[in-house]
Design a protein around this motif. Structure first.
Motif, PDB file in Angstrom:
ATOM      1  N   ILE A  29      -8.878   3.103  16.925  1.00  0.00           N
ATOM      2  CA  ILE A  29      -8.876   3.412  18.352  1.00  0.00           C
ATOM      3  C   ILE A  29     -10.311   3.709  18.775  1.00  0.00           C
ATOM      4  O   ILE A  29     -10.940   4.626  18.237  1.00  0.00           O
ATOM      5  CB  ILE A  29      -7.991   4.624  18.657  1.00  0.00           C
ATOM      6  CG1 ILE A  29      -6.565   4.389  18.150  1.00  0.00           C
ATOM      7  CG2 ILE A  29      -7.985   4.925  20.148  1.00  0.00           C
ATOM      8  CD1 ILE A  29      -5.686   5.617  18.246  1.00  0.00           C
ATOM      9  N   PRO A  30     -10.868   2.976  19.718  1.00  0.00           N
ATOM     10  CA  PRO A  30     -12.224   3.295  20.188  1.00  0.00           C
ATOM     11  C   PRO A  30     -12.243   4.662  20.856  1.00  0.00           C
ATOM     12  O   PRO A  30     -11.395   4.975  21.699  1.00  0.00           O
ATOM     13  CB  PRO A  30     -12.523   2.173  21.190  1.00  0.00           C
ATOM     14  CG  PRO A  30     -11.578   1.067  20.848  1.00  0.00           C
ATOM     15  CD  PRO A  30     -10.340   1.744  20.337  1.00  0.00           C
ATOM     16  N   VAL A  67      -9.443  16.422  22.216  1.00  0.00           N
ATOM     17  CA  VAL A  67      -8.074  15.896  22.224  1.00  0.00           C
ATOM     18  C   VAL A  67      -7.903  15.054  20.969  1.00  0.00           C
ATOM     19  O   VAL A  67      -8.737  14.193  20.666  1.00  0.00           O
ATOM     20  CB  VAL A  67      -7.767  15.044  23.464  1.00  0.00           C
ATOM     21  CG1 VAL A  67      -6.342  14.493  23.386  1.00  0.00           C
ATOM     22  CG2 VAL A  67      -7.964  15.838  24.742  1.00  0.00           C
ATOM     23  N   GLY A  68      -6.825  15.312  20.210  1.00  0.00           N
ATOM     24  CA  GLY A  68      -6.524  14.530  19.028  1.00  0.00           C
ATOM     25  C   GLY A  68      -5.143  13.914  19.131  1.00  0.00           C
ATOM     26  O   GLY A  68      -4.229  14.492  19.715  1.00  0.00           O
ATOM     27  N   LEU A  69      -4.995  12.732  18.559  1.00  0.00           N
ATOM     28  CA  LEU A  69      -3.717  12.017  18.522  1.00  0.00           C
ATOM     29  C   LEU A  69      -3.266  11.902  17.076  1.00  0.00           C
ATOM     30  O   LEU A  69      -4.064  11.612  16.184  1.00  0.00           O
ATOM     31  CB  LEU A  69      -3.858  10.623  19.126  1.00  0.00           C
ATOM     32  CG  LEU A  69      -4.469  10.510  20.522  1.00  0.00           C
ATOM     33  CD1 LEU A  69      -4.464   9.048  20.979  1.00  0.00           C
ATOM     34  CD2 LEU A  69      -3.744  11.388  21.520  1.00  0.00           C
ATOM     35  N   ASN A 106       8.000  11.134  17.973  1.00  0.00           N
ATOM     36  CA  ASN A 106       7.319  11.832  16.880  1.00  0.00           C
ATOM     37  C   ASN A 106       5.818  11.613  16.828  1.00  0.00           C
ATOM     38  O   ASN A 106       5.220  11.578  15.756  1.00  0.00           O
ATOM     39  CB  ASN A 106       7.951  11.466  15.538  1.00  0.00           C
ATOM     40  CG  ASN A 106       8.122  12.687  14.644  1.00  0.00           C
ATOM     41  OD1 ASN A 106       8.193  13.813  15.132  1.00  0.00           O
ATOM     42  ND2 ASN A 106       8.196  12.460  13.348  1.00  0.00           N
ATOM     43  N   PHE A 107       5.181  11.480  17.988  1.00  0.00           N
ATOM     44  CA  PHE A 107       3.735  11.508  18.086  1.00  0.00           C
ATOM     45  C   PHE A 107       3.300  12.880  18.587  1.00  0.00           C
ATOM     46  O   PHE A 107       4.064  13.579  19.264  1.00  0.00           O
ATOM     47  CB  PHE A 107       3.218  10.442  19.061  1.00  0.00           C
ATOM     48  CG  PHE A 107       3.342   9.034  18.561  1.00  0.00           C
ATOM     49  CD1 PHE A 107       2.536   8.564  17.544  1.00  0.00           C
ATOM     50  CD2 PHE A 107       4.268   8.168  19.127  1.00  0.00           C
ATOM     51  CE1 PHE A 107       2.645   7.263  17.088  1.00  0.00           C
ATOM     52  CE2 PHE A 107       4.388   6.854  18.687  1.00  0.00           C
ATOM     53  CZ  PHE A 107       3.573   6.399  17.657  1.00  0.00           C
ATOM     54  N   LEU A 108       2.071  13.252  18.282  1.00  0.00           N
ATOM     55  CA  LEU A 108       1.503  14.511  18.733  1.00  0.00           C
ATOM     56  C   LEU A 108       0.230  14.257  19.529  1.00  0.00           C
ATOM     57  O   LEU A 108      -0.636  13.480  19.106  1.00  0.00           O
ATOM     58  CB  LEU A 108       1.170  15.410  17.544  1.00  0.00           C
ATOM     59  CG  LEU A 108       2.368  16.011  16.805  1.00  0.00           C
ATOM     60  CD1 LEU A 108       1.999  16.322  15.362  1.00  0.00           C
ATOM     61  CD2 LEU A 108       2.833  17.284  17.507  1.00  0.00           C
ATOM     62  N   VAL A 109       0.127  14.900  20.686  1.00  0.00           N
ATOM     63  CA  VAL A 109      -1.103  14.924  21.470  1.00  0.00           C
ATOM     64  C   VAL A 109      -1.539  16.385  21.519  1.00  0.00           C
ATOM     65  O   VAL A 109      -0.804  17.246  22.000  1.00  0.00           O
ATOM     66  CB  VAL A 109      -0.896  14.381  22.893  1.00  0.00           C
ATOM     67  CG1 VAL A 109      -2.219  14.394  23.670  1.00  0.00           C
ATOM     68  CG2 VAL A 109      -0.305  12.980  22.852  1.00  0.00           C
ATOM     69  N   ASP A 110      -2.724  16.664  21.015  1.00  0.00           N
ATOM     70  CA  ASP A 110      -3.185  18.033  20.809  1.00  0.00           C
ATOM     71  C   ASP A 110      -4.516  18.217  21.532  1.00  0.00           C
ATOM     72  O   ASP A 110      -5.517  17.596  21.170  1.00  0.00           O
ATOM     73  CB  ASP A 110      -3.354  18.257  19.307  1.00  0.00           C
ATOM     74  CG  ASP A 110      -3.697  19.691  18.939  1.00  0.00           C
ATOM     75  OD1 ASP A 110      -4.035  20.477  19.834  1.00  0.00           O
ATOM     76  OD2 ASP A 110      -3.633  20.006  17.737  1.00  0.00           O
ATOM     77  N   PRO A 115      -0.067   4.064  24.787  1.00  0.00           N
ATOM     78  CA  PRO A 115      -0.562   2.850  24.106  1.00  0.00           C
ATOM     79  C   PRO A 115      -1.530   3.166  22.966  1.00  0.00           C
ATOM     80  O   PRO A 115      -1.576   2.433  21.970  1.00  0.00           O
ATOM     81  CB  PRO A 115      -1.271   2.081  25.244  1.00  0.00           C
ATOM     82  CG  PRO A 115      -0.668   2.604  26.502  1.00  0.00           C
ATOM     83  CD  PRO A 115      -0.365   4.046  26.236  1.00  0.00           C
ATOM     84  N   LEU A 116      -2.288   4.251  23.095  1.00  0.00           N
ATOM     85  CA  LEU A 116      -3.214   4.619  22.037  1.00  0.00           C
ATOM     86  C   LEU A 116      -2.472   5.238  20.853  1.00  0.00           C
ATOM     87  O   LEU A 116      -2.809   4.976  19.694  1.00  0.00           O
ATOM     88  CB  LEU A 116      -4.260   5.600  22.569  1.00  0.00           C
ATOM     89  CG  LEU A 116      -5.092   5.102  23.755  1.00  0.00           C
ATOM     90  CD1 LEU A 116      -6.109   6.155  24.183  1.00  0.00           C
ATOM     91  CD2 LEU A 116      -5.802   3.796  23.409  1.00  0.00           C
ATOM     92  N   LEU A 117      -1.454   6.036  21.131  1.00  0.00           N
ATOM     93  CA  LEU A 117      -0.642   6.596  20.053  1.00  0.00           C
ATOM     94  C   LEU A 117      -0.011   5.505  19.205  1.00  0.00           C
ATOM     95  O   LEU A 117       0.063   5.610  17.973  1.00  0.00           O
ATOM     96  CB  LEU A 117       0.452   7.496  20.636  1.00  0.00           C
ATOM     97  CG  LEU A 117       0.005   8.822  21.251  1.00  0.00           C
ATOM     98  CD1 LEU A 117       1.142   9.429  22.071  1.00  0.00           C
ATOM     99  CD2 LEU A 117      -0.439   9.798  20.162  1.00  0.00           C
TER     100      LEU A 117
END
Length: 442
Positions: free
Chosen positions: A124-125, A169-171, A236-240, A277-279
């Motif tokens: 992911i850029p 921000v982390g994915l 089950n994705f995380l955005v932190d 889309p990035l996740l």
């Protein structure tokens, strides 16, 4: 001082000063993450490898708590890290293991996956991550720190004219079933984490959200605040996301009273549809299964350990809070004269740290060969007037049980009483109970 000469604190769930701070430094900016941060060679060096590896894992384990996830980006390991583990007794959340976190030589905590020694790295850029961040944050100027790279996270300094502030921000892709990341959106216990506010909610689309307003250091030795929002999506994705009231999470003077984004704005940031889309571009990494070792006793499970600890406490104390995970447990007790934190760690296979742990101090050898060491010393987490009493035991086979008590309900708050609620003789009785080896043999 070499790492292997450092004394071992088995209860150090959130050491943000001195020894542990120096040990992790820039490598780990987190207290959480149930992936293999503890497999990094710099955390398991030398003769204390096995003992220290387990202790680092205890320090970093998540057990139903809101803990920092580690991301791998252009700058290496980075995290939102600020909070000590909650001890709700829930299973640990297992986040995606970083592709470039190598396992330590000789580490038996994970097995190699055939054909997967070089798993696909995230592509992911960071510039794409930065675009979403800018588009869903209040108006202001940005300095993106890891622009031009690829990875799981974006880190920058934001300025709305009221003071520069660090924002990350982390994915992540949580592994396992739909509840694998639940610990990341559960408010932590205040026994190990000091914070002002923590809220959780389930959104209409099935996602779960936690927003926490806390501090970089539990003892608040500096005024750096950290506000954090974590979203666990239904798939089950995380955005932190984390924000600070300073241009860096550590070592920078605060520039404003509070971080720039309100809890509502943090929620809007992590719930933005543009992250999806990035996740979906996060790689699916192979699950690293524990290596089988049938000859080695297991650490007791969290529920079993908590039940055994509670059964061994004096009859005249009331348990007001408790928790733990495999090999670790705690109880906050009150005998009517103030709250007192009691902690226990049960660690098989610790013979290699015998000389480090029992080479000095008040050590007694029992007829069965067990070593018993009693210590009384000041607390180390900043709580005013806190004292720390410990009984440490080790069998000839290397089975270690260590029990501590404090004269406060947590290590980072002021003392609530002159001495712990349990005497050293009562701590010794708990540590020498046969229950611990029976639990480990199951």
């Amino acid at each position: 001082m070499p790492h292997d000469d450092l004394p071992i604190d088995p209860f150090d769930r959130n050491d943000r000063s001195g020894r542990f701070e120096d040990e992790l430094g820039a490598v780990l900016r987190t207290t959480g993450a149930a992936f293999a941060a503890d497999n990094r060679p710099e955390l398991v060096t030398g003769g204390l490898r096995r003992g220290r590896r387990r202790l680092v894992r205890r320090r970093l384990a998540t057990t139903g708590g809101a803990l920092g996830l580690v991301a791998v980006g252009a700058g290496g390991i980075h995290g939102a890290g600020l909070f000590a583990p909650s001890r709700s007794g829930a299973p640990a959340a297992v986040a995606q293991q970083p592709a470039d976190a190598p396992a330590a030589p000789g580490d038996a905590t994970a097995a190699e996956v055939p054909g997967e020694k070089d798993p696909q790295r995230a592509t992911i850029p960071v510039d794409d991550l930065a675009t979403v961040l800018r588009d869903h944050a209040p108006a202001g100027t940005w300095q993106i720190m890891n622009a031009g790279g690829t990875g799981h996270h974006v880190s920058g300094v934001y300025d709305d004219g009221r003071g520069r502030a660090a924002v990350t921000v982390g994915l992540y892709r949580a592994q396992g079933d739909g509840e694998a990341g639940a610990g990341q959106v559960t408010c932590p216990s205040k026994v190990h984490t000091g914070y002002d506010s923590c809220t959780t909610e389930r959104l209409p689309n099935g996602s779960r959200l936690m927003v926490l307003q806390g501090y970089e250091y539990p003892d608040r030795r500096v005024d750096t605040k950290v506000w954090r929002a974590v979203l666990l999506t239904r798939d089950n994705f995380l955005v932190d996301a984390s924000e600070y009231n300073a241009p860096a999470e550590k070592g920078a003077a605060v520039t404003r009273t509070d971080p720039p984004f309100t809890p509502r704005q943090l929620k809007a940031l992590v719930t933005a549809e543009a992250w999806q889309p990035l996740l979906e571009r996060l790689p699916v990494l192979p699950v690293r299964k524990p290596a089988a070792d049938p000859g080695r006793p297991a650490e007791p499970s969290g529920p079993a350990l908590q039940a055994a600890l509670r059964s061994l406490l004096p009859a005249d104390v009331e348990v007001t809070d408790q928790g733990g995970d495999a090999g670790y447990g705690y109880a906050v007790v009150d005998d009517g004269r103030g709250r007192s934190l009691v902690e226990i760690n049960v660690q098989p296979d610790m013979s290699d740290v015998r000389s480090s742990l029992f080479g000095t101090g008040e050590v007694t050898t029992l007829p069965d060969g067990r070593l018993v060491k009693v210590e009384k010393r000041p607390g180390e987490k900043g709580g005013a007037g806190v004292v720390w009493w410990t009984v440490d035991t080790l069998t000839p086979a290397g089975f270690r049980v260590v029990v501590s008590a404090f004269n406060a309900g947590s290590q980072h708050e002021a003392a609530t009483r002159p001495e712990p609620a349990l005497t050293t003789e009562e701590l010794k009785r708990i540590a020498l109970s046969p229950k611990w080896q029976k639990l480990s043999a199951k």
